[in-house]
Design a protein around this motif. Structure first.
Motif, PDB file in Angstrom:
ATOM      1  N   GLY A 279      32.080 -27.310 -31.270  1.00  0.00           N
ATOM      2  CA  GLY A 279      32.538 -28.362 -30.367  1.00  0.00           C
ATOM      3  C   GLY A 279      31.535 -28.546 -29.262  1.00  0.00           C
ATOM      4  N   THR A 280      31.978 -29.198 -28.195  1.00  0.00           N
ATOM      5  CA  THR A 280      31.060 -29.467 -27.097  1.00  0.00           C
ATOM      6  C   THR A 280      30.675 -28.205 -26.337  1.00  0.00           C
ATOM      7  OG1 THR A 280      32.965 -29.948 -25.668  1.00  0.00           O
ATOM      8  CG2 THR A 280      31.931 -31.813 -26.796  1.00  0.00           C
TER       9      THR A 280
ATOM     10  N   LYS B 202      41.011 -31.850 -24.373  1.00  0.00           N
ATOM     11  CA  LYS B 202      39.660 -31.482 -23.956  1.00  0.00           C
ATOM     12  C   LYS B 202      39.236 -30.159 -24.579  1.00  0.00           C
ATOM     13  CE  LYS B 202      39.436 -34.046 -19.614  1.00  0.00           C
ATOM     14  NZ  LYS B 202      38.311 -34.867 -20.086  1.00  0.00           N
ATOM     15  N   LEU B 203      40.154 -29.196 -24.659  1.00  0.00           N
ATOM     16  CA  LEU B 203      39.813 -27.923 -25.300  1.00  0.00           C
ATOM     17  C   LEU B 203      39.602 -28.098 -26.799  1.00  0.00           C
ATOM     18  CD1 LEU B 203      42.205 -25.452 -23.426  1.00  0.00           C
ATOM     19  CD2 LEU B 203      39.738 -25.752 -23.114  1.00  0.00           C
ATOM     20  N   LEU B 204      40.361 -29.007 -27.412  1.00  0.00           N
ATOM     21  CA  LEU B 204      40.141 -29.308 -28.827  1.00  0.00           C
ATOM     22  C   LEU B 204      38.751 -29.891 -29.030  1.00  0.00           C
ATOM     23  CD1 LEU B 204      41.371 -29.494 -31.696  1.00  0.00           C
ATOM     24  CD2 LEU B 204      42.187 -31.775 -31.077  1.00  0.00           C
ATOM     25  N   GLN B 205      38.354 -30.778 -28.141  1.00  0.00           N
ATOM     26  CA  GLN B 205      37.013 -31.345 -28.218  1.00  0.00           C
ATOM     27  C   GLN B 205      35.953 -30.277 -27.952  1.00  0.00           C
ATOM     28  OE1 GLN B 205      36.361 -34.389 -25.303  1.00  0.00           O
ATOM     29  NE2 GLN B 205      34.420 -35.069 -26.197  1.00  0.00           N
ATOM     30  N   ALA B 206      36.279 -29.323 -27.081  1.00  0.00           N
ATOM     31  CA  ALA B 206      35.322 -28.259 -26.770  1.00  0.00           C
ATOM     32  C   ALA B 206      35.170 -27.265 -27.909  1.00  0.00           C
ATOM     33  CB  ALA B 206      35.755 -27.530 -25.504  1.00  0.00           C
ATOM     34  N   GLY B 207      36.208 -27.137 -28.789  1.00  0.00           N
ATOM     35  CA  GLY B 207      36.089 -26.227 -29.930  1.00  0.00           C
ATOM     36  C   GLY B 207      37.277 -25.336 -30.172  1.00  0.00           C
ATOM     37  N   GLN B 208      38.391 -25.524 -29.448  1.00  0.00           N
ATOM     38  CA  GLN B 208      39.588 -24.693 -29.644  1.00  0.00           C
ATOM     39  C   GLN B 208      40.616 -25.426 -30.499  1.00  0.00           C
ATOM     40  OE1 GLN B 208      41.413 -22.917 -26.212  1.00  0.00           O
ATOM     41  NE2 GLN B 208      39.471 -22.342 -25.255  1.00  0.00           N
TER      42      GLN B 208
END
Length: 1018
Positions: free
Chosen positions: A203-204, A411-417
């Protein structure tokens, strides 16, 4: 038979055997329900060798209590002399099973054993509370149980991290080194207070790099959301493995909440108060303390997501005191959070107790009162107490906790969670249920940010949305577009001007991701209309219409779809209408559109084509947005313009006359979000017009400075009575205001492109104020002249009239300018895009245009009254000579009073109504930018008394001014019967006008008396 709920277990028997393998006999101890020998493991044993083999035995018990003997190592009886040559050297327990009421067995492995990966992949794991730390330590079976837990080999790897304590903003590196071939490698994070591990993917913030024998997980910008236990899961040597490391992240200053951050309190009304210091849950242990503690009591308040140390001050301190919350964790520097408390003393200016939005206590002037947000909201409500003791506007930063949680998840999903395929539909469904509670700009920004993050996740993973998820998205979009634009959208755009553009791009991305299996699909609501269809490659053309007001239709000709037909791929075409969204986009116009005042069609039409999983954007589309009488531009929203902010562009689009219809078609050569811009005035960028404006303003500034210099020289000589004083005082103030306005306006045009917003804001406010003040002083002049024309014998009080003129000339424009600033700045409708002037798209501009046109209208009536007074008798009764003199007087009145009364600004109406021609703009610019020059010529230098005073100052042989006035009256008295208009010019401008108007009423005495009044000392 054993009781269904009775436990049973499997045993592994390591056997040292000599000779042929014979199944051992085992007699159960008392208390066992029976023993059953299990499957024997066959191995070929060489004679005389001693080997270790494994077998298992199924034992059942009559109750749920294990016999005490199984809590320790079992002692086996020695073999009898008659037995074969074999030795049983040990017996170990491996698997513990319990049968529940449904008949399923929950089988757990004891320490050192585990189910192999093959068995684990075909059965469910036990409930988490029954699960050990081993990845396959407990499985659920239906009878029969397929084997037993096996002995684990040595761990085939290790997991290391660069530091167990990660500072906020640092990058975490977890390195997995593997000594054996590994497969199915996954990473998980178990955050504090969250029982379920979260899958980590690229992710980001999350990245994975691998090389021979090792894999590195890197996480950038560490924060509390990335603290917890990390697990690396993989398969090797036939088993699943989990390696773990705990990562701790210290708290940041912004993660600690102080309620309030500062406080002013009156001990007379409140004997005590409370202060709170709250921190989120973390792996690090913190101790909290308040200082000073005298006269107070601290208590710990724990909630589901945070802990608060509440300090209750029971006795109000006598003087200002700063209380400090100190957070301490081992091996870390303490965090200190001061809360200053100001004590209101007798005589201090205060804002009274108030109950607007929340309860506001008595607050000292110059301080900001704070209060926590209402239940289920996060943030702080603030309200300033002005220096004069008046409450300012309430400033709320409250965000609904449910909306905020969804925003953080996205946002955490986009970050990689997390797993996007699982999380995106869940968040969209929850968002659709929470959008109705949004009541603040912060809620709206969180909603828009959530949709934006989800769209970026969908685009990055190239995932498809099902019908249900897309319906949730469109329902959310409809509700967002239906929100109160004035109270939510405009305030949100002040904080983030590009939110509308980002929201449009997010919706475009998400609607394209509809799964082909769920097409055709349609959706209709008040603000959102969508049609999505799946076509075979032989589609001849595409046509769609929507029942909007007016109706909108679009068509894609067959030649544009031909390339897709040749490729033989199925295509999906989606058409989406978003009403009201065009009003929420920034007022940015690309090359060729200039800076005109545009109105949009009230909607945005989005058309997209997907072929083979790829977006197809090069296609001709013909659109009809309904009948319009205005000049229109066919445009699309280009997200790349203005540094990523987005803007309207006409590139690749044109407007053509419709076939057999009076309507206008928009034809574009690409697919995106379309609309039309309608303009009633199309003024292209014209360097000649800009140059004319700058030259005119510069000339006016110089002329007005000369005018002030002339007044400095002749004021005492010219201003000798009340009426003259009124006229020249108004003219002097008008010159000062116009000089300030022109100077500021001219200087604003030379500000660099990166000028600071506060400087631009101040420039706009001052320009608005001084231009309005100029016109209100013009109005004051006109009203005094009207009084003298209509009430010849009425004497005016100098002090009273001067006070009224000051109030009219300065207080009224200040009220207009201040109200405009306070009303439109919070809504983001005060400043014009790219210029330091009032926004022409909202009501701010009309707070200038309205008063100016009203004053111009009143001044025009006064001028018309004066002209009628001059014309009425002469043109009907007098001889030709007198008629000619009257006409000359009218022309003189027009030349003098038109610039002084600002009548040329009435041409502004033509610039607003003219559709194509630029001629009114040139005339308007020329007349009004040179207004200062006209005032110098016709308002100052043509005044006979000013001329006489200048001649007297520079030529000492001139007669005194009082003699001139007496001769003037004498000449006028002898000249009146003859109708000689020349004698009226011996007085100042208003003198000849008022005297001529008085004489036209038929009384010579009026003229002489009035002339005498002019010469009377104030």
């Amino acid at each position: 038979m054993a009781c269904p709920a009775a436990p049973w277990l499997l045993l592994v028997m390591p056997l040292a055997l000599l000779g042929s393998l014979v199944a051992p006999a085992f007699q159960p101890e008392q208390g066992q329900a029976g023993g059953e020998s299990g499957k024997q493991l066959d191995q070929e044993i060489g004679a005389g060798e001693s080997v270790l083999v494994s077998a298992y035995v199924h034992l059942e018990f009559s109750d749920k209590t294990w016999p005490p003997m199984f809590s320790r190592d079992l002692t086996l009886l020695p073999a009898s002399a008659s037995s074969s040559l074999k030795t049983l050297i040990g017996l170990s327990l491996t698997t513990e099973c319990n049968v529940n009421h449904t008949g399923y067995s929950h089988c757990s492995c004891l320490s050192g054993y585990q189910w192999n990966a093959s068995v684990c992949s075909h059965h469910l794991l036990c409930h988490p509370q029954h699960q050990s730390h081993q990845p396959c330590g407990c499985l659920v079976f239906s009878h029969p149980v397929p084997g037993y837990c096996q002995l684990l080999p040595p761990v085939p790897g290790n997991l290391r991290l660069n530091s167990p304590l990660q500072m906020p903003g640092d990058t975490l590196n977890l390195t997995l080194r593997i000594s054996q071939e590994a497969t199915n490698l996954t990473w998980f994070l178990r955050r504090p207070g969250k029982p379920t591990p979260i899958l980590l993917q690229k992710g980001t913030q999350v990245s994975l790099t691998s090389s021979q024998g090792q894999v590195v997980l890197s996480i950038s910008h560490m924060s509390q959301y990335w603290a917890g236990e990390y697990m690396s899961c993989f398969e090797a040597q036939g088993f699943r493995w989990e390696l773990r490391q705990v990562v701790r992240v210290p708290l940041q200053q912004k993660e600690v909440a102080r309620i309030p951050e500062k406080l002013s309190i009156s001990c007379a009304t409140s004997s005590g108060f409370q202060l709170s210091c709250c921190i989120p849950r973390t792996h690090l242990a913190y101790t909290a303390a308040w200082s000073p503690e005298e006269g107070s009591q601290a208590s710990l308040l724990t909630t589901s997501g945070s802990q608060c140390l509440v300090l209750a001050i029971q006795r109000c301190p006598a003087a200002d005191t700063t209380y400090t919350c100190v957070l301490q964790s081992q091996d870390l520097d303490p965090l200190r959070f001061p809360v200053p408390v100001t004590i209101i003393q007798d005589g201090d200016t205060t804002c009274p107790e108030n109950f607007s939005v929340v309860a506001w206590n008595v607050t000292k002037a110059g301080h900001v009162a704070e209060a926590p947000c209402p239940m289920n909201k996060m943030g702080v409500v603030k309200r300033p107490c002005r220096p004069d003791g008046i409450w300012g506007p309430v400033q709320t930063d409250c965000t609904d906790l449910g909306i905020l949680a969804l925003c953080i998840k996205a946002k955490l999903l986009q970050a990689g969670q997390g797993r996007p395929a699982e999380k995106v539909p869940q968040i969209l469904a929850q968002l659709q249920r929470r959008v109705g509670v949004a009541s603040s700009p912060s809620d709206l920004i969180a909603l828009l940010s959530t949709v934006k993050s989800l769209s970026e996740v969908v685009a990055e993973d190239r995932m498809h949305l099902d019908r249900s998820a897309l319906e949730d998205l469109l329902t959310t979009t409809d509700n967002i577009l239906d929100m109160n634009i004035s109270s939510l959208w405009t305030q949100a755009q002040v904080q983030k001007p590009t939110e509308g553009s980002h929201f449009l791009l997010a919706v475009e991305t998400l609607v394209r991701s509809l799964s082909p299996e769920d097409q055709p699909f349609s959706f209709n609501s008040s603000n959102v209309l969508l049609q999505s269809q799946f076509f075979e490659p032989t589609l001849p053309q595409y046509r769609i219409s929507f029942p909007t007001q007016p109706p909108v239709w679009a068509e894609i000709p067959s030649h544009s779809l031909a390339p897709l037909a040749h490729n033989g791929t199925n295509i999906s075409i989606t058409s989406l209408v978003l009403q009201k969204l065009d009003h929420l986009l920034p007022s940015n116009y690309g090359q060729g559109l200039g800076d005109s005042f545009y109105a949009t069609a009230g909607l945005v039409l989005v058309i997209s084509i997907m072929a083979g999983g790829q977006a197809f954007t090069q296609a001709e589309v013909i659109m009809d947005f309904g009948d319009t009488d205005d000049f229109l531009h066919c445009v699309f929203w280009d997200h790349k313009l203005f540094g990523g902010e987005g803007g309207w562009s006409g590139e690749g689009c044109r407007a053509d006359a419709a076939i057999a219809s009076p309507a206008t078609w928009c034809i574009c050569q690409h697919l995106t979000a379309f609309s039309i811009l309608m303009s009633r005035q199309t003024v292209p960028e014209n360097p000649v017009l800009d140059l004319l404006s700058q030259v005119g303003l510069g000339s006016s500034v110089l002329a007005l400075l000369v005018c002030l210099g002339v007044y400095r020289l002749v004021w005492r000589v010219v201003v000798r009575n009340k009426v003259v004083f009124f006229r020249h005082a108004a003219l002097l103030n008008m010159v000062i205001c116009l000089l300030a306005a022109d100077t500021i306006f001219l200087g604003a045009s030379f500000l660099p492109p990166g000028y600071l917003r506060p400087l631009c804001l101040a420039t706009t406010f001052l320009t608005h104020f001084f231009y309005l003040a100029t016109f209100f002083w013009m109005l004051a002049q006109a009203l005094v002249l009207a009084h003298q024309l209509l009430f010849v014998f009425h004497q005016l009080s100098k002090h009273r009239v001067l006070s009224l003129m000051v109030i009219l000339g300065y207080l009224c424009p200040l009220v207009f300018a201040s109200v405009t600033l306070g009303l439109y700045l919070p809504q983001g409708q005060y400043l014009r895009e790219g210029k330091c002037w009032l926004d022409g798209k909202g009501g701010a501009f009309y707070t200038f245009v309205g008063p100016v046109l009203a004053i111009v209208g009143i001044n025009g009536l006064v001028l018309a009254t004066a002209v009628l007074k001059l014309l009425r008798p002469s043109l009907s009764e007098g001889p030709p000579v007198e008629k000619r003199q009257a006409l000359l007087g009218v022309i003189k009145a027009l030349l003098i009073l038109t610039p002084i009364f600002g009548l040329t600004w009435g041409l502004g109406l033509a610039t607003l109504l003219e559709e194509v021609s630029t001629v009114p703009h040139y005339i308007f610019t020329a007349l009004n930018s040179f207004q200062g020059v006209f005032i110098l010529l016709f308002g100052c230098l043509t005044d006979k008394k000013v001329q006489e005073a200048l001649r007297k100052r520079f030529h000492s042989n001139q007669p005194p001014n009082s003699t001139i006035s007496m001769v003037s009256c004498s000449i006028q008295s002898h000249s009146l019967p003859k109708g000689d208009g020349h004698s009226w010019q011996q007085g100042e401008d208003w003198g000849w006008l008022l005297e001529r108007a008085s004489f036209k009423t038929g009384t010579l005495a009026h003229a002489c008396n009035h002339s005498g009044m002019w010469d009377a000392e104030a």
